[in-house]
Design a protein around this motif. Structure first.
Motif, PDB file in Angstrom:
ATOM      1  N   HIS A  87       0.850  -1.196   0.000  1.00 42.63           N
ATOM      2  CA  HIS A  87       0.000   0.000   0.000  1.00 42.63           C
ATOM      3  C   HIS A  87       0.887   1.248   0.000  1.00 42.63           C
ATOM      4  N   PRO A  88       1.567   1.502  -1.100  1.00 43.08           N
ATOM      5  CA  PRO A  88       2.547   2.593  -1.113  1.00 43.08           C
ATOM      6  C   PRO A  88       1.902   3.965  -1.004  1.00 43.08           C
ATOM      7  N   ARG A  89       2.641   4.870  -0.389  1.00 42.16           N
ATOM      8  CA  ARG A  89       2.260   6.276  -0.332  1.00 42.16           C
ATOM      9  C   ARG A  89       3.134   7.019  -1.341  1.00 42.16           C
ATOM     10  N   ILE A  90       2.495   7.695  -2.283  1.00 38.39           N
ATOM     11  CA  ILE A  90       3.197   8.304  -3.405  1.00 38.39           C
ATOM     12  C   ILE A  90       2.870   9.784  -3.452  1.00 38.39           C
ATOM     13  N   ALA A  91       3.894  10.599  -3.631  1.00 41.09           N
ATOM     14  CA  ALA A  91       3.703  12.041  -3.798  1.00 41.09           C
ATOM     15  C   ALA A  91       4.249  12.452  -5.157  1.00 41.09           C
ATOM     16  N   LEU A  92       3.443  13.152  -5.927  1.00 45.80           N
ATOM     17  CA  LEU A  92       3.861  13.686  -7.219  1.00 45.80           C
ATOM     18  C   LEU A  92       3.925  15.199  -7.097  1.00 45.80           C
ATOM     19  N   ILE A  93       5.023  15.768  -7.546  1.00 40.33           N
ATOM     20  CA  ILE A  93       5.323  17.181  -7.328  1.00 40.33           C
ATOM     21  C   ILE A  93       5.329  17.907  -8.669  1.00 40.33           C
ATOM     22  N   GLY A  94       4.564  18.986  -8.788  1.00 40.31           N
ATOM     23  CA  GLY A  94       4.586  19.695 -10.059  1.00 40.31           C
ATOM     24  C   GLY A  94       3.529  20.769 -10.170  1.00 40.31           C
ATOM     25  N   GLU A  95       3.134  21.041 -11.404  1.00 41.08           N
ATOM     26  CA  GLU A  95       2.241  22.158 -11.705  1.00 41.08           C
ATOM     27  C   GLU A  95       1.067  21.703 -12.554  1.00 41.08           C
ATOM     28  N   CYS A  96      -0.114  22.185 -12.195  1.00 43.19           N
ATOM     29  CA  CYS A  96      -1.281  22.073 -13.069  1.00 43.19           C
ATOM     30  C   CYS A  96      -1.682  23.486 -13.476  1.00 43.19           C
ATOM     31  N   MET A  97      -2.040  23.650 -14.752  1.00 42.22           N
ATOM     32  CA  MET A  97      -2.350  24.969 -15.288  1.00 42.22           C
ATOM     33  C   MET A  97      -3.770  25.022 -15.842  1.00 42.22           C
ATOM     34  N   ILE A  98      -4.271  26.225 -16.003  1.00 48.71           N
ATOM     35  CA  ILE A  98      -5.520  26.430 -16.738  1.00 48.71           C
ATOM     36  C   ILE A  98      -5.210  26.263 -18.223  1.00 48.71           C
ATOM     37  N   GLU A  99      -5.974  25.426 -18.895  1.00 45.71           N
ATOM     38  CA  GLU A  99      -5.764  25.192 -20.327  1.00 45.71           C
ATOM     39  C   GLU A  99      -6.912  25.806 -21.123  1.00 45.71           C
TER      40      GLU A  99
END
Length: 302
Positions: free
Chosen positions: A4-16
């Protein structure tokens, strides 16, 4: 391996904003690591925790992003909301030949201060507690020099605690002051990576490698290297072995947006479930082949 891994994704979401032929604009949201986060959550289901790490404003677009992410099952505890700030924005224009052009407004985006605000302290402290940390070359660019230094420190501590660091190279020249600056940042990070998900075209553009063999030879210290090559076989080096896994043939490609992001998600999900590199690549090709037959980055949930 943690079931049951705990995963963090780091980055940016933008308005498209997508510019249509009649002059109207269709609005949605997009970002490489966000696309991967959504597909990873779908692939893993309830067997894991998938958190997204970013910074947004306190506006309605930011509210809508968070609502959408929550619907997809992403954890929002590491999303900072900065008063008075806004997300970045980009517009897609398509010419008569179907070629796409991207116009960006992101210099003042909230995510650029993701790791420099007082609110970043608990986020940075939490990163080393995850089993997997995932980010991309775009993440490196938007964080800036100070943010990158703080991310690197978190990666060092995370690996000391047994976490795996996964990196997708996604190189966008327009985000960097120079190719030299980009190379330096990438090389610092690649020394801390356990799994590198590399797009060959980006490796050639950034480092000038002539072919696949040069790319694979460039990273002898990385445990698992996956070289994505579009419609060609992907190449994998893992555990001292080499594999070539053919892509799926797609008769009609509608939109290649998020093809690489979805491949990475399915590949990582398979490996986290105990699949072999070959099985993981087949899963990546399967999902990417579905994504490119639908317009937009995120296909409807089945």
């Amino acid at each position: 391996m943690n079931p049951h891994p705990r995963i963090a994704l780091i980055g940016e979401c933008m308005i498209e904003l997508q510019h249509r032929a009649d002059g109207s604009l269709q609005q949605s949201f997009g970002g490489d690591t966000l696309n991967t986060a959504v597909y990873l959550r779908r692939e893993l289901g309830a067997s894991s925790t998938v958190d997204y790490v970013t910074a947004l404003g306190d506006d309605r677009f930011s509210d809508a992003m968070c609502q959408q992410w929550a619907t997809e099952g992403l954890g929002l505890d590491r999303v900072q909301r900065l008063p008075g700030r806004l997300p970045g924005l980009y517009c897609i224009q398509t010419d008569a030949q179907g070629e796409r052009k991207f116009l960006y407004w992101r210099n003042e985006a909230a995510v650029r201060d993701c790791f420099t605000t007082p609110g970043a302290e608990p986020v940075l402290a939490a990163l080393p507690t995850y089993d997997v940390l995932y980010f991309s070359g775009i993440t490196l660019a938007i964080l800036g020099e100070v943010g990158r230094v703080r991310l690197l420190a978190a990666l060092v501590e995370a690996r000391q605690r047994g976490a795996r660091v996964v990196f997708d190279n996604n190189y966008r020249a327009r985000l960097w002051a120079s190719v030299e600056a980009a190379r330096e940042a990438y090389q610092q990070v690649l020394a801390l990576v356990d799994m590198a998900l590399l797009t060959e075209d980006d490796e050639r553009a950034l480092f000038g490698y002539a072919d696949s063999e040069q790319v694979l030879a460039a990273y002898p210290g990385i445990e698992e290297v996956v070289l994505k090559r579009g419609a060609d076989d992907c190449l994998i080096r893992c555990g001292g072995e080499r594999f070539a896994v053919p892509a799926r043939v797609v008769e009609q490609v509608v939109d290649t947006t998020a093809a690489g992001d979805s491949f990475s998600a399915a590949y990582l999900a398979s490996r986290l479930r105990g699949g072999s590199p070959q099985e993981a690549a087949l899963a990546g090709h399967r999902l990417a082949s579905q994504v490119i037959q639908v317009s937009g980055a995120l296909i409807p949930r089945g």
